[in-house]
Design an enzyme around this catalytic site. Structure first.
Site, PDB file in Angstrom:
ATOM      1  N   TYR A  46       4.150  -2.077  -3.472  1.00 51.06           N
ATOM      2  CA  TYR A  46       3.680  -1.044  -3.599  1.00 51.06           C
ATOM      3  C   TYR A  46       1.879  -1.070  -3.670  1.00 51.06           C
ATOM      4  O   TYR A  46       1.356  -1.625  -4.497  1.00 51.06           O
ATOM      5  CB  TYR A  46       4.005  -0.727  -5.139  1.00 51.06           C
ATOM      6  CG  TYR A  46       4.100   1.002  -5.470  1.00 51.06           C
ATOM      7  CD1 TYR A  46       3.494   1.851  -4.442  1.00 51.06           C
ATOM      8  CD2 TYR A  46       4.667   1.124  -6.342  1.00 51.06           C
ATOM      9  CE1 TYR A  46       3.572   3.381  -4.741  1.00 51.06           C
ATOM     10  CE2 TYR A  46       4.794   2.689  -6.805  1.00 51.06           C
ATOM     11  CZ  TYR A  46       4.217   3.645  -5.845  1.00 51.06           C
ATOM     12  OH  TYR A  46       4.432   4.966  -6.234  1.00 51.06           O
ATOM     13  N   LYS A  61       5.036   0.409   0.400  1.00 48.69           N
ATOM     14  CA  LYS A  61       4.995   1.929  -0.149  1.00 48.69           C
ATOM     15  C   LYS A  61       3.633   2.103  -0.474  1.00 48.69           C
ATOM     16  O   LYS A  61       2.925   1.432  -1.225  1.00 48.69           O
ATOM     17  CB  LYS A  61       6.040   1.907  -1.273  1.00 48.69           C
ATOM     18  CG  LYS A  61       5.942   3.357  -1.874  1.00 48.69           C
ATOM     19  CD  LYS A  61       6.895   3.340  -3.316  1.00 48.69           C
ATOM     20  CE  LYS A  61       7.134   4.837  -3.689  1.00 48.69           C
ATOM     21  NZ  LYS A  61       7.885   4.769  -4.798  1.00 48.69           N
TER      22      LYS A  61
END
Length: 307
Positions: free
Chosen positions: A137, A162
């Site tokens: 992330y 992400k």
């Protein structure tokens, strides 16, 4: 053999509902997950940002992962959120493995902004602690540079990235250099807002906060986007997405609190209750959201939720 594929489509991020005593409301969480599955979301991510990951004890984390695993039952890819304190992240990775998760989303380390080598070692330690899939992330104090990301691709567990930063120059560089080796997920706040820009770069997945209460509209929006139906995309932007996003930006923490408010408004068994430092949605903003959702459900009716 482990399926090394990152989720695609719309990902559901359940909240962590709290009862009147401030404990996890397991019945409400079950309804939340079942609702997302019934509405056809392609993956479930439990105990992540929307689930107030930062405020769950290890015992609570284990209880929600265990519950979610029993509800999802392999119907769709099932991921957890791990991160923060490295020792606790490794413990949560093992819990995720114990209950049969497909993988985990690795959130940033606690507070410290490390050099690239430090961020690499943080991710490496978690990625290699199990054989589960790992999605990195990009956000806050954990932002990878291209060469660091390439080093992490040596580990087959790393299946996706992400993005929660919104640096499009960086995203173009990443997707051009790495391509299909990774799955690309849009993790920007209220990702529908930016999904038109991300789609063209090869991002085939996004996390949808509004899917917790109006998933049929998120689906209609994404289908229109995929089919180049600009009229529908623009209508949903104007009537639903941008008005909700304007409320979200009014207070820090509304990225979480506004989800619970929306769920309460449409009759799902989740109250507008969060744990500090997040604060509940203020009455004025709650009423604004209710008016937007009332109009949205009149224009885009649902047989699952109403006001």
């Amino acid at each position: 053999m482990t399926n090394r594929q990152s989720p695609t489509g719309i990902s559901g991020f359940p909240v962590s509902p709290f009862d009147e005593n401030g404990n996890i409301d397991e019945k409400a969480l079950t309804v939340n997950i079942e609702f997302l599955l019934d509405e056809g979301l392609e993956s479930i991510f439990i105990a992540c940002g929307a689930g107030e990951f930062h405020n769950l004890s290890n015992e609570e984390f284990e209880s929600v992962v265990k519950l979610a695993s029993s509800v999802v039952e392999g119907k769709v890819p099932f991921y957890t959120g791990v991160g923060g304190n490295l020792t606790e992240a490794l413990e949560k990775a093992k819990i995720s493995e114990k209950y049969g998760a497909d993988g985990y989303l690795i959130l940033p380390p606690y507070l410290i902004e490390g050099e690239q080598e430090g961020i690499y070692e943080y991710y490496r330690a978690i990625v290699t602690s199990t054989d589960l899939n790992a999605i990195l992330y990009q956000r806050a104090n954990a932002v990878l540079q291209l060469e660091t990301l390439k080093r992490l691709l040596d580990f087959p567990q790393v299946v996706g990235l992400k993005d929660g930063i919104g640096n499009m120059e960086m995203n173009i560089e990443f997707t051009q250099e790495i391509g299909a080796r990774l799955g690309w997920l849009n993790g920007m706040p209220m990702a529908e807002v930016t999904m038109p820009a991300y789609l063209s770069l090869g991002y085939k997945c996004y996390s949808s906060a509004i899917s917790n209460y109006i998933p049929h509209i998120s689906r209609k929006f994404y289908d229109a986007l995929l089919n180049d139906d600009s009229q529908t995309v623009n209508e949903i932007f104007e009537n639903v997405i941008l008005p909700i996003n304007r409320i979200r930006r009014k207070r820090k923490g509304y990225a979480v609190a506004l989800i619970k408010a929306g769920m309460e408004i449409v009759g799902l068994p989740v109250t507008n209750t969060v744990r500090p430092p997040v604060t509940p949605v203020e009455k004025e903003h709650y009423e604004e959201l209710k008016q937007i959702l009332t109009r949205a459900l009149e224009k885009y009716p649902s047989n699952k939720v109403s006001i």
